[in-house]
Each structure stands twice: as C-alpha cells, then as structure tokens.
Design a protein around this motif. Structure first.
Motif, PDB file in Angstrom:
ATOM      1  N   ALA A  13       0.683  -1.241   0.128  1.00 50.99           N
ATOM      2  CA  ALA A  13      -0.005   0.086   0.148  1.00 50.99           C
ATOM      3  C   ALA A  13       0.845   1.242  -0.181  1.00 50.99           C
ATOM      4  CB  ALA A  13      -0.961   0.045   1.313  1.00 50.99           C
ATOM      5  N   ASN A  14       1.997   1.487   0.763  1.00 46.17           N
ATOM      6  CA  ASN A  14       2.721   2.572   0.768  1.00 46.17           C
ATOM      7  C   ASN A  14       3.596   2.690  -0.499  1.00 46.17           C
ATOM      8  OD1 ASN A  14       1.864   3.211   3.524  1.00 46.17           O
ATOM      9  ND2 ASN A  14       3.818   2.031   4.426  1.00 46.17           N
ATOM     10  N   ASP A  15       3.957   1.533  -1.122  1.00 45.97           N
ATOM     11  CA  ASP A  15       4.852   1.694  -2.209  1.00 45.97           C
ATOM     12  C   ASP A  15       3.788   2.292  -3.286  1.00 45.97           C
ATOM     13  OD1 ASP A  15       7.194   0.533  -1.498  1.00 45.97           O
ATOM     14  OD2 ASP A  15       6.815  -1.185  -2.155  1.00 45.97           O
ATOM     15  N   TYR A  16       2.688   1.699  -3.410  1.00 55.02           N
ATOM     16  CA  TYR A  16       1.862   2.097  -4.535  1.00 55.02           C
ATOM     17  C   TYR A  16       1.253   3.644  -4.208  1.00 55.02           C
ATOM     18  CZ  TYR A  16      -1.372   1.401  -8.354  1.00 55.02           C
ATOM     19  OH  TYR A  16      -2.154   1.347  -9.598  1.00 55.02           O
ATOM     20  N   ARG A  17       1.094   3.999  -2.798  1.00 55.95           N
ATOM     21  CA  ARG A  17       0.655   5.315  -2.607  1.00 55.95           C
ATOM     22  C   ARG A  17       1.802   6.342  -3.076  1.00 55.95           C
ATOM     23  NH1 ARG A  17       1.337   6.056   3.280  1.00 55.95           N
ATOM     24  NH2 ARG A  17       3.625   6.159   2.515  1.00 55.95           N
ATOM     25  N   ASP A  18       3.067   6.171  -2.730  1.00 56.35           N
ATOM     26  CA  ASP A  18       4.271   6.949  -2.865  1.00 56.35           C
ATOM     27  C   ASP A  18       4.297   7.054  -4.399  1.00 56.35           C
ATOM     28  OD1 ASP A  18       4.558   7.375  -0.232  1.00 56.35           O
ATOM     29  OD2 ASP A  18       6.422   6.132  -0.199  1.00 56.35           O
ATOM     30  N   LEU A  19       4.366   5.995  -5.185  1.00 57.06           N
ATOM     31  CA  LEU A  19       4.789   5.873  -6.665  1.00 57.06           C
ATOM     32  C   LEU A  19       3.558   6.927  -7.484  1.00 57.06           C
ATOM     33  CD1 LEU A  19       7.007   4.322  -5.591  1.00 57.06           C
ATOM     34  CD2 LEU A  19       6.765   3.222  -7.924  1.00 57.06           C
ATOM     35  N   SER A  20       2.427   6.612  -6.972  1.00 57.22           N
ATOM     36  CA  SER A  20       1.271   7.117  -7.434  1.00 57.22           C
ATOM     37  C   SER A  20       1.220   8.674  -7.385  1.00 57.22           C
ATOM     38  CB  SER A  20      -0.205   6.621  -6.916  1.00 57.22           C
ATOM     39  OG  SER A  20      -0.337   5.074  -7.217  1.00 57.22           O
ATOM     40  N   ALA A  21       1.678   9.276  -6.251  1.00 60.75           N
ATOM     41  CA  ALA A  21       1.777  10.616  -6.226  1.00 60.75           C
ATOM     42  C   ALA A  21       2.790  11.255  -6.920  1.00 60.75           C
ATOM     43  CB  ALA A  21       2.203  10.954  -4.639  1.00 60.75           C
ATOM     44  N   LEU A  22       3.973  10.472  -7.434  1.00 63.97           N
ATOM     45  CA  LEU A  22       4.906  10.933  -8.358  1.00 63.97           C
ATOM     46  C   LEU A  22       4.194  10.888  -9.692  1.00 63.97           C
ATOM     47  CD1 LEU A  22       8.262   9.408  -6.845  1.00 63.97           C
ATOM     48  CD2 LEU A  22       7.595  11.913  -6.721  1.00 63.97           C
ATOM     49  N   LYS A  23       3.727   9.571 -10.078  1.00 64.32           N
ATOM     50  CA  LYS A  23       3.164   9.676 -11.277  1.00 64.32           C
ATOM     51  C   LYS A  23       2.004  10.711 -11.710  1.00 64.32           C
ATOM     52  CE  LYS A  23       0.440   6.264 -14.316  1.00 64.32           C
ATOM     53  NZ  LYS A  23       1.302   6.864 -15.506  1.00 64.32           N
ATOM     54  N   ARG A  24       1.339  11.113 -10.659  1.00 66.92           N
ATOM     55  CA  ARG A  24       0.082  12.242 -10.786  1.00 66.92           C
ATOM     56  C   ARG A  24       0.943  13.508 -11.336  1.00 66.92           C
ATOM     57  NH1 ARG A  24      -2.581   9.790  -6.561  1.00 66.92           N
ATOM     58  NH2 ARG A  24      -1.457  11.084  -5.081  1.00 66.92           N
ATOM     59  N   ILE A  25       1.934  13.720 -10.726  1.00 64.91           N
ATOM     60  CA  ILE A  25       2.660  15.087 -11.056  1.00 64.91           C
ATOM     61  C   ILE A  25       3.360  14.903 -12.577  1.00 64.91           C
ATOM     62  CG2 ILE A  25       4.863  16.359 -10.792  1.00 64.91           C
ATOM     63  CD1 ILE A  25       4.516  15.655  -7.627  1.00 64.91           C
ATOM     64  N   ALA A  26       3.744  13.605 -12.956  1.00 66.69           N
ATOM     65  CA  ALA A  26       4.516  13.490 -14.060  1.00 66.69           C
ATOM     66  C   ALA A  26       3.140  13.464 -15.293  1.00 66.69           C
ATOM     67  CB  ALA A  26       5.070  11.868 -14.234  1.00 66.69           C
ATOM     68  N   ASP A  27       2.092  12.838 -15.013  1.00 67.19           N
ATOM     69  CA  ASP A  27       1.117  13.141 -15.949  1.00 67.19           C
ATOM     70  C   ASP A  27       0.393  14.270 -16.093  1.00 67.19           C
ATOM     71  OD1 ASP A  27       1.529  10.256 -16.433  1.00 67.19           O
ATOM     72  OD2 ASP A  27      -0.325   9.392 -14.973  1.00 67.19           O
ATOM     73  N   THR A  28       0.250  15.001 -15.073  1.00 66.13           N
ATOM     74  CA  THR A  28      -0.252  16.314 -15.173  1.00 66.13           C
ATOM     75  C   THR A  28       0.520  17.313 -15.965  1.00 66.13           C
ATOM     76  OG1 THR A  28      -1.301  15.909 -12.819  1.00 66.13           O
ATOM     77  CG2 THR A  28      -1.142  18.238 -13.607  1.00 66.13           C
ATOM     78  N   HIS A  29       1.848  17.220 -15.738  1.00 68.18           N
ATOM     79  CA  HIS A  29       2.680  18.195 -16.438  1.00 68.18           C
ATOM     80  C   HIS A  29       3.342  17.940 -17.702  1.00 68.18           C
ATOM     81  CE1 HIS A  29       2.723  21.168 -13.065  1.00 68.18           C
ATOM     82  NE2 HIS A  29       2.708  19.997 -12.398  1.00 68.18           N
ATOM     83  N   GLY A  30       2.932  16.389 -18.182  1.00 69.56           N
ATOM     84  CA  GLY A  30       3.481  15.676 -19.274  1.00 69.56           C
ATOM     85  C   GLY A  30       5.103  15.711 -19.301  1.00 69.56           C
ATOM     86  N   ILE A  31       5.539  15.209 -18.216  1.00 67.77           N
ATOM     87  CA  ILE A  31       6.943  15.113 -18.316  1.00 67.77           C
ATOM     88  C   ILE A  31       7.273  13.724 -17.786  1.00 67.77           C
ATOM     89  CG2 ILE A  31       7.392  17.317 -17.361  1.00 67.77           C
ATOM     90  CD1 ILE A  31       7.885  16.127 -14.631  1.00 67.77           C
ATOM     91  N   ALA A  32       8.385  13.210 -17.806  1.00 68.71           N
ATOM     92  CA  ALA A  32       9.168  11.849 -17.551  1.00 68.71           C
ATOM     93  C   ALA A  32      10.014  12.139 -16.045  1.00 68.71           C
ATOM     94  CB  ALA A  32      10.268  11.301 -18.551  1.00 68.71           C
ATOM     95  N   ILE A  33       9.274  11.168 -15.252  1.00 69.57           N
ATOM     96  CA  ILE A  33      10.329  10.967 -13.742  1.00 69.57           C
ATOM     97  C   ILE A  33      10.589   9.841 -13.714  1.00 69.57           C
ATOM     98  CG2 ILE A  33      10.040  11.316 -11.275  1.00 69.57           C
ATOM     99  CD1 ILE A  33       7.485  13.266 -11.659  1.00 69.57           C
ATOM    100  N   LEU A  34      11.984   9.663 -13.486  1.00 71.58           N
ATOM    101  CA  LEU A  34      12.894   8.617 -13.495  1.00 71.58           C
ATOM    102  C   LEU A  34      13.434   8.493 -11.861  1.00 71.58           C
ATOM    103  CD1 LEU A  34      14.108   6.149 -14.887  1.00 71.58           C
ATOM    104  CD2 LEU A  34      16.194   7.691 -15.435  1.00 71.58           C
ATOM    105  N   LEU A  35      12.921   7.453 -11.275  1.00 68.79           N
ATOM    106  CA  LEU A  35      13.343   7.117 -10.062  1.00 68.79           C
ATOM    107  C   LEU A  35      14.611   6.132 -10.201  1.00 68.79           C
ATOM    108  CD1 LEU A  35       9.743   6.319  -8.563  1.00 68.79           C
ATOM    109  CD2 LEU A  35      11.379   8.352  -8.211  1.00 68.79           C
ATOM    110  N   ILE A  36      15.869   6.404  -9.345  1.00 64.95           N
ATOM    111  CA  ILE A  36      16.977   5.559  -9.306  1.00 64.95           C
ATOM    112  C   ILE A  36      16.802   4.640  -8.006  1.00 64.95           C
ATOM    113  CG2 ILE A  36      19.405   5.372  -9.301  1.00 64.95           C
ATOM    114  CD1 ILE A  36      18.247   6.771 -11.772  1.00 64.95           C
TER     115      ILE A  36
END
Length: 228
Positions: free
Chosen positions: A148-171
């Motif tokens: 649940a925590n993994d999905y919550r955290d990554l979903s928060a970042l995905k929303r930012i990427a999708d809203t702004h039309g950018i790529a976010i790359l996590l190392i």
C-alpha cells in the motif's frame, strides 16, 4: 438532491474516431512521459547514467542514437555532494547547459517534496525530465515497506508526471538474490513495478568489466536489452 452515481463511459466507435494527443517521448521509443524506475546493484553506475541522461536531454543530443525532446531537466542527486557532481560533470561533458539543474537536498514524500517539484515545474514550464536519485532518499527514515505504501508513494509522483506531461525517473536498487526474471529483483513490493510506466535494470556483466546490460520493459515501449 444527490447527483446520480454513474460510470462515465465512452463507446468504442466514439473512441476510435476521437482525435487524442499522442504520448510524448523524452527519448524516442524508450522514455515516455510518465513514471519510470531504473534499478541496479550498488556502484554499477546508475548515478553516472542518470547524470549523463540529464545533461544529454538538456543539450538535445541523441541518446544511443535515439532522438530526444530537448528541454529543462532536474536531477535530485540526494546521495551526492555538489563537489562530486561537479567532478562527474567535468568527466562527461565540456559544456553543461544552464537548462540542467541539480540539487543535493529535498523534502521527502508527503512532507513537502510534491510541492517543491510543482514549484520547480511552474518556474520552468519547459521541463521534460526529472530524475530522483534515489527513491529511498525521498522516503525518509523508518519507512514501512508495504504494498500500500509503495503504491501510494509512486502514485503521487505519477500524478505529477502525468499532469505536467513530463518523465520522472526514479533511481533504485536491486535485490542481491538472482532470479530468472531480472525485473523481479527490483527492491520493494510488486506495487513498484505495477505503478510505474516503464522499468529499467542495469546489470554489470562482470564487476569492473566496463560493460553492462540495460533491460527495458514498459507499457508504451517494446522490450529490449541494450549493451552499454
């Protein structure tokens, strides 16, 4: 009076005739807008690759023969110092552009990072790529590693990427245990692979060999392996 609770649907005929905006690719056929993860063993060169990618996209140069969408890039190098980043820049380029930005410090998820990213994107609307090195660093100490925590955290970042039309790359890191499917070695729960649009793994052929294989899989790209 309450509004009727109904599903909003679209029929197949309408969907097929409706013009939609094509997906943006930061690196043609490889890195699209959305959320992505690059995982590898310690000291395999993930941070070097991330730095080179941030600079190359900002300059508009091809990545392994693939065209890029030139724009501002942001590299959160949270395990490094400014001096180390400067030294590595001298190693990979003679002219780092002003459109590539670095920071060695940020807030964590749920405690201000999302607002910091949105503020940067507002100030730099031509941003195309954000790299976060590493995922663990933006989670803070005492993180509870659950699905649940993994999905919550990554979903928060995905929303930012999708809203702004950018790529976010996590190392990120790989587990030490070997597996037939290299992507199953990505550290954390299966929510990480499920929440991202693409997964990349960087595995050195042999320690010190100078060669590594980048395996790539995702929703909008074809599976491939690149020898680096």
């Amino acid at each position: 009076m309450k509004k009727e609770n109904r599903l909003l649907t679209i029929d197949g005929e309408t969907l097929m005739s409706q013009p939609l905006t094509p997906l943006n690719f930061v690196v043609d056929t490889l890195l699209s807008q959305g959320l992505h993860i690059l995982a590898g063993s310690p000291k395999v060169g993930k941070s070097w690759l991330a730095l080179w990618l941030a600079v190359t996209v900002a300059k508009g140069d091809p990545v392994w023969g693939m065209g890029v969408k030139q724009g501002t890039t942001l590299y959160l190098c949270l395990e490094d110092s400014t001096l180390r980043i400067q030294n590595r820049l001298f190693e990979i380029t003679d002219d780092a552009p002003a459109s590539v930005h670095f920071t060695t410090n940020s807030n964590t998820l749920g405690k201000g990072l999302e607002e910091q990213l949105r503020a940067f994107l507002s100030e730099h609307p031509d941003t195309v790529l954000v790299i976060i090195d590493t995922l663990q660093m933006i989670r803070g100490a005492g993180y509870d590693n659950t699905y649940a925590n993994d999905y919550r955290d990554l979903s928060a970042l995905k929303r930012i990427a999708d809203t702004h039309g950018i790529a976010i790359l996590l190392i990120h890191h790989l587990r030490k245990e070997l597996a037939d499917d290299v992507f199953s070695r990505i550290s954390g729960t299966t929510a990480i692979s499920g929440a991202v649009d693409s997964s990349f793994t960087l595995i050195e052929d042999k320690r010190g060999s100078g060669k590594a294989t980048l395996s790539c899989i995702g929703r909008d790209i074809e599976y491939r392996e690149l020898t680096l």
